[in-house]
Enzyme design. Structure first.
Site, PDB file in Angstrom:
ATOM      1  N   ASN A 198       0.638  -1.315  -0.043  1.00 50.73           N
ATOM      2  CA  ASN A 198       0.037  -0.001  -0.018  1.00 50.73           C
ATOM      3  C   ASN A 198       0.998   1.233   0.017  1.00 50.73           C
ATOM      4  OD1 ASN A 198      -1.827   1.966   0.536  1.00 50.73           O
ATOM      5  ND2 ASN A 198      -2.505   1.417   2.459  1.00 50.73           N
ATOM      6  N   TRP A 199       1.159   1.810  -1.231  1.00 46.88           N
ATOM      7  CA  TRP A 199       2.073   2.727  -1.325  1.00 46.88           C
ATOM      8  C   TRP A 199       1.499   4.076  -0.593  1.00 46.88           C
ATOM      9  CZ3 TRP A 199       3.617   3.096  -7.242  1.00 46.88           C
ATOM     10  CH2 TRP A 199       4.410   1.869  -7.481  1.00 46.88           C
ATOM     11  N   LYS A 200      -0.077   4.205  -0.271  1.00 47.72           N
ATOM     12  CA  LYS A 200      -0.647   5.600   0.329  1.00 47.72           C
ATOM     13  C   LYS A 200      -0.371   6.628  -0.556  1.00 47.72           C
ATOM     14  CE  LYS A 200      -0.113   3.363   4.785  1.00 47.72           C
ATOM     15  NZ  LYS A 200      -0.091   3.565   6.207  1.00 47.72           N
ATOM     16  N   HIS A 205      -9.480   1.097   4.972  1.00 49.44           N
ATOM     17  CA  HIS A 205      -8.157   1.283   5.608  1.00 49.44           C
ATOM     18  C   HIS A 205      -8.415   2.235   6.674  1.00 49.44           C
ATOM     19  CE1 HIS A 205      -4.330   2.699   6.584  1.00 49.44           C
ATOM     20  NE2 HIS A 205      -3.713   1.544   5.904  1.00 49.44           N
ATOM     21  N   GLU A 209      -6.791   4.592   7.671  1.00 50.48           N
ATOM     22  CA  GLU A 209      -6.564   6.180   7.748  1.00 50.48           C
ATOM     23  C   GLU A 209      -7.813   6.823   6.812  1.00 50.48           C
ATOM     24  OE1 GLU A 209      -2.930   5.451   5.443  1.00 50.48           O
ATOM     25  OE2 GLU A 209      -2.083   4.945   7.468  1.00 50.48           O
ATOM     26  N   GLU A 220      -5.465  -4.889  10.673  1.00 51.43           N
ATOM     27  CA  GLU A 220      -4.588  -3.914  10.689  1.00 51.43           C
ATOM     28  C   GLU A 220      -4.751  -3.328  12.208  1.00 51.43           C
ATOM     29  OE1 GLU A 220      -2.273  -2.712   6.837  1.00 51.43           O
ATOM     30  OE2 GLU A 220      -4.232  -1.575   7.073  1.00 51.43           O
ATOM     31  N   GLY A 234       2.267   2.107  10.569  1.00 48.64           N
ATOM     32  CA  GLY A 234       3.481   3.372  10.481  1.00 48.64           C
ATOM     33  C   GLY A 234       4.188   3.628  11.634  1.00 48.64           C
ATOM     34  N   SER A 250       3.579  -2.361  10.252  1.00 47.49           N
ATOM     35  CA  SER A 250       4.947  -2.391  10.558  1.00 47.49           C
ATOM     36  C   SER A 250       5.388  -3.646  10.409  1.00 47.49           C
ATOM     37  CB  SER A 250       5.277  -1.865  11.877  1.00 47.49           C
ATOM     38  OG  SER A 250       4.701  -0.472  12.427  1.00 47.49           O
ATOM     39  N   GLY A 256       2.841  -1.201   4.277  1.00 46.62           N
ATOM     40  CA  GLY A 256       2.845   0.235   3.772  1.00 46.62           C
ATOM     41  C   GLY A 256       4.054   0.644   3.862  1.00 46.62           C
ATOM     42  N   GLY A 257       4.799   1.111   4.702  1.00 50.41           N
ATOM     43  CA  GLY A 257       6.166   1.898   4.447  1.00 50.41           C
ATOM     44  C   GLY A 257       7.162   0.664   3.569  1.00 50.41           C
TER      45      GLY A 257
HETATM   46  C1  PEP Z   1      -0.873   0.055   6.097  1.00 47.76           C
HETATM   47  O1  PEP Z   1      -0.964   1.348   6.181  1.00 47.76           O
HETATM   48  O2  PEP Z   1      -1.638  -0.694   5.573  1.00 47.76           O
HETATM   49  C2  PEP Z   1       0.410  -0.478   6.785  1.00 47.76           C
HETATM   50  C3  PEP Z   1       0.439  -1.772   7.323  1.00 47.76           C
HETATM   51  O3  PEP Z   1       1.382   0.603   6.968  1.00 47.76           O
HETATM   52  P1  PEP Z   1       2.974  -0.011   7.743  1.00 47.76           P
HETATM   53  O4  PEP Z   1       3.266  -1.247   7.019  1.00 47.76           O
HETATM   54  O5  PEP Z   1       3.707   1.336   7.170  1.00 47.76           O
HETATM   55  O6  PEP Z   1       2.588   0.006   8.972  1.00 47.76           O
END
Ligand code: PEP
Length: 251
Positions: A9-11, A96, A98, A168, A174, A214, A235-236
């Site tokens: 997920n590049w956001k 999600h 967010e 999640e 994040g 994470s 994500g990251g």
């Molecule tokens: C996400 O936002 O879906 C996510 C899992 O982010 P991260 O891996 O950066 O915690």
């Protein structure tokens, strides 16, 4: 047999040129290798068509990170599922945290988005997960159950089998704080149990349930070794090919 899936997920990261470079680098890194999981990248909307054209979409599925809750019409700035489909994307990340938190996405809105996504034949990657206060009060199971009961548990058994669930915990997204392997496994096992109660054991066993929060190159192998963790929503760590490939290779 349910699928193992590693979904990035590049956001709201990467310009079009940067996104194309990332996607083509990943495509090259995966070319010629046998993968033990399905790979998905969730790009910003405006990258979807270019990324889909630049990579082998039989090897890397492309996902939108959201969609409109209307099919078409006078909804300025919105992107419909049929538009997403026309780019070559096959998945839509929905619910999600967010989007729930910053864009006030309710269960009612998510039900519309899930239905539209399924109607176009795309796969929803449906996110759920609790905030830290809920986890601290040990109410995560009830919280997640309610999120699912208000939304995807209203689908027919036939449609439910077309979705992917991503658990999640918000406190792990994040933040660099990963749920412990035990916390992640326990919650995913619980989700599988309530899917079995609702739709039966066979459907529960066939549902891919991902962990997100994470997840990285270092912890992926341990997380993915758990019986109920069928992959990750990343994500990251999906923004660097080396890290994302290491997570893919953890299967
Ligand atoms: C996400 O936002 O879906 C996510 C899992 O982010 P991260 O891996 O950066 O915690």
């Amino acid at each position: 047999m349910r699928k193992n899936i590693v979904a990035g997920n590049w956001k709201m990261n990467k310009t079009l040129q940067e996104g194309l470079a990332l996607a083509t680098e990943l495509n090259a890194a995966l070319a010629g290798s046998e993968l033990n999981c399905d790979v998905v990248i969730g790009t910003p909307y405006i990258h979807l068509a270019s990324v889909s054209a630049a990579i082998d979409t039989t090897k890397i599925g492309v996902a939108a990170q959201n969609c409109a809750n209307k099919a078409s019409g006078a909804y300025t700035g919105e992107i419909s599922v049929s538009m997403i489909k026309s780019t070559g994307a096959k998945y839509v990340i929905l619910g999600h945290s967010e989007r729930r938190e910053y864009y006030a996405e309710t269960s009612a809105i998510l039900n519309e988005k899930v239905a539209l996504t399924l109607a176009e034949g795309l796969t929803p990657i449906y996110c759920c997960g609790e905030a830290l206060e809920v986890r601290n009060a040990n109410q995560q199971n009830a919280y997640v159950k309610n999120q699912l009961e208000e939304t995807v548990f209203n689908l027919s058994a036939d449609d439910f089998q077309k979705i992917v669930i991503a658990y999640e915990p918000i406190w792990a997204i994040g933040t660099g704080v990963t749920a412990s392997t035990e916390q992640a496994q326990d919650t995913l096992a619980y989700i599988r149990t309530i899917i079995a109660e609702k739709f039966g054991q066979e459907i529960a066993e066939g549902t891919s349930i991902l962990y997100g929060g994470s997840c990285n190159a270092k912890n992926a192998a341990e997380l993915f070794s758990q019986p109920d963790i069928d992959g990750g929503l990343i994500g990251g760590a999906s923004l660097k090919v080396e890290d994302f490939k290491a997570i893919i290779d953890a299967f």
